[in-house]
Every structure is written in structure tokens, then in C-alpha cells.
Design a protein around this motif. Sequence first.
Motif, PDB file in Angstrom:
ATOM      1  N   ARG A 229       0.819  -1.212   0.000  1.00 14.77           N
ATOM      2  CA  ARG A 229       0.000   0.000   0.000  1.00 14.77           C
ATOM      3  C   ARG A 229       0.851   1.260   0.000  1.00 14.77           C
ATOM      4  NH1 ARG A 229      -3.701  -1.145   5.120  1.00 14.77           N
ATOM      5  NH2 ARG A 229      -1.752  -2.121   5.756  1.00 14.77           N
ATOM      6  N   SER A 230       1.968   1.242   0.703  1.00  9.10           N
ATOM      7  CA  SER A 230       2.779   2.449   0.847  1.00  9.10           C
ATOM      8  C   SER A 230       4.238   2.162   0.545  1.00  9.10           C
ATOM      9  CB  SER A 230       2.648   2.993   2.277  1.00  9.10           C
ATOM     10  OG  SER A 230       3.117   2.041   3.216  1.00  9.10           O
ATOM     11  N   ARG A 244       4.607   3.132  -9.383  1.00  9.81           N
ATOM     12  CA  ARG A 244       3.807   3.564  -8.238  1.00  9.81           C
ATOM     13  C   ARG A 244       2.362   3.845  -8.637  1.00  9.81           C
ATOM     14  NH1 ARG A 244       2.333   2.427  -3.597  1.00  9.81           N
ATOM     15  NH2 ARG A 244       1.791   4.130  -2.198  1.00  9.81           N
ATOM     16  N   GLU A 247       0.413   0.662  -8.653  1.00  6.25           N
ATOM     17  CA  GLU A 247       0.071   0.215  -7.308  1.00  6.25           C
ATOM     18  C   GLU A 247      -1.107   0.996  -6.741  1.00  6.25           C
ATOM     19  OE1 GLU A 247       4.286  -1.537  -5.588  1.00  6.25           O
ATOM     20  OE2 GLU A 247       3.772   0.556  -5.196  1.00  6.25           O
ATOM     21  N   ILE A 248      -1.080   2.298  -6.931  1.00  5.75           N
ATOM     22  CA  ILE A 248      -2.169   3.134  -6.417  1.00  5.75           C
ATOM     23  C   ILE A 248      -3.488   2.784  -7.108  1.00  5.75           C
ATOM     24  CG2 ILE A 248      -3.034   5.495  -6.285  1.00  5.75           C
ATOM     25  CD1 ILE A 248      -0.081   6.396  -5.999  1.00  5.75           C
ATOM     26  N   GLN A 251      -5.128  -0.306  -5.847  1.00  2.00           N
ATOM     27  CA  GLN A 251      -5.656  -0.231  -4.489  1.00  2.00           C
ATOM     28  C   GLN A 251      -6.993   0.504  -4.438  1.00  2.00           C
ATOM     29  OE1 GLN A 251      -4.410  -1.810  -1.974  1.00  2.00           O
ATOM     30  NE2 GLN A 251      -2.439  -2.370  -2.827  1.00  2.00           N
TER      31      GLN A 251
END
Length: 310
Positions: A229-230, A244, A247-248, A251
Amino acid sequence: MLKFSPTRPRNCLALQGGGAHGAFTWGVLDRLFEDGMEISAITGVSSGAMNAAMAVQGYVKGGPEGARAALRQLWTRVGEANIFSTIAATPMDWLWGWDKGLELGNELAWTGLTSVLRLLNPGQLNPLGQNPLAPLMKELLDKDAIRSPGAPRLYVGATDVESGTGAVFSNAEIGVRHLLASACLPMIFPAIEIKGRHYWDGGYSCNPPLAPVLSPRPERLILVRAQPRSRKGVPNSTADIVHRLHEIAFQAPLDAELALLPRGVQLLDISADEALAKHPLTSKMNTEKGFLDNLFAAGRKAAETALHEA
């Protein structure tokens, strides 16, 4: 076949997708089932959908220990075959450096891969339309088990290409093509057609779909994340920024559903951040046995920590 008690605990599992990172989820489930955990429903996408299907059919045949055995069989076969090696004869082979055992996370590998994806369409990158998961799922999936009357409810999410919406398939209809649709990476594999509709990876629209397992309301929802998540720091290179953003984006659908989680449902959120944040997006395609075994161990550790803190 296992006979289920109507008074069994209302544990529901939600399994994120993440390609080879699904071995982390395997580790989590192995630790949960080790304690004899009973389940009533599982939802998943991509590798999470395959974990879910194997867990359900194993659970039907032998309870929690049967689920552990079925999951181990799946990931043992994936590691033994290095399942994505069948498409490694493309430019991905030398870019990722699998044959040399290079670290997949280096800047050159990720930059090279994104460059190839811009230059070549899926038909050029994978001219034969190979999906190395197809023969494996045909061999391992037991449709009779997952469709048996007493089986835990199983939900598999995919993304409808034309409408952009999530599609959710359940026990009675799930077959090999539904699992392949849920894990279809559009830059590498052709869209999967099911009854005239075409589907891509479920992570784009539902990662995983939660609504089906929340009605009727369960006592506890166990969410297993297979994506970090981070990450610390702000990316600067184009490759890292794209990484990135992916990934965002993956989510976002899950965060939207979690915001609507009914009151009274205990959420056990098992994070993969510690295990996966150091690995790049390309590691989702790394099915070497050693890498999978490391993720399995990390998943067991994460589950142990979550159980102690619950």
C-alpha cells in the motif's frame, strides 16, 4: 467430501491479486488453516482467485488441512515449472535477466520492460497468445468440488473490457476460463472471452470484490493484501512513477469498498508492505521457486503477527 455444520464460524476471506506475489497469500492462508480455521466464503482476483479456488476445493475434500494441501500443490507446481518461462523467449527474458539470476528490481530491467511494452503490442510480445496458467488450471481445478452443495461460497472478479465494470463469477459457473480472465494482464495476454464478453484482470475494477461476501454479514472479514500500500520516498524516474501509479490504481477499488464496510464486521487486514515494498512491479512475474518460498515464509510471518494482534 466434507460435511459442514450450519453453525460454523462466519469467517470470510478476501484475497488480492498480484501475480507471483500470490505466494505471500499462500503463506498467510497456510498459517490460518494450520489453526483449523473454518470459512464460509472466499473472494479473490488474479492469483488471489486461483488461491481462493484451490482453497475451496481442498476445504471441501479435507477441511482446513485439505485447503493447505491444495494450495501447496498449486504453488509447488508453479515453482517447479517457473510458470512464466514459456513467454520468456520474448524481449522480457533478457530485460528481466531471469537466466542470469539478476535482481529484478534494478532500474534497467524496469525501464527496459516499459520501453518494450510501448514499442510492441501484445500480439508481438506474445505472438502465440500463450497463457502458461491455462494447462496448470485445467489439471488442478476440480469443478465438481467447488460446485458441490456444501462448498464455501467462492467469488472470482474480472474486468469487463468494454464496460469497464467489474464482473463477479460464483461457484456454479466458475471454470478455467473464469480464473484466466481474472488474471489476464492485457499487455501480455489476449482478453478472455466468456459468453460473448471479453475480460481483463480483475484488479482494475475490484481487488477483490467485497460485496458478495458481506451479504449475509459475516462476523469477520480477513483481507489478505498481495500488493504494497505504501512506499517511502517520492519516485522521480518515469519507470518508478509508472510503477507507483499502477500500485495506487490497483488499491483504489478496494479502498472504495472498505469505506462501506458494514458496522459490526471485524476486519483482519493482513498487509504485504514489509514483504513486498522492496520488490518492483516486475517481480509479479518472478515464479522462481526460491522467490516463491521466501514470499510464502513472509506470508506465514504476517499472518502470525496479525493473529497475535487481533
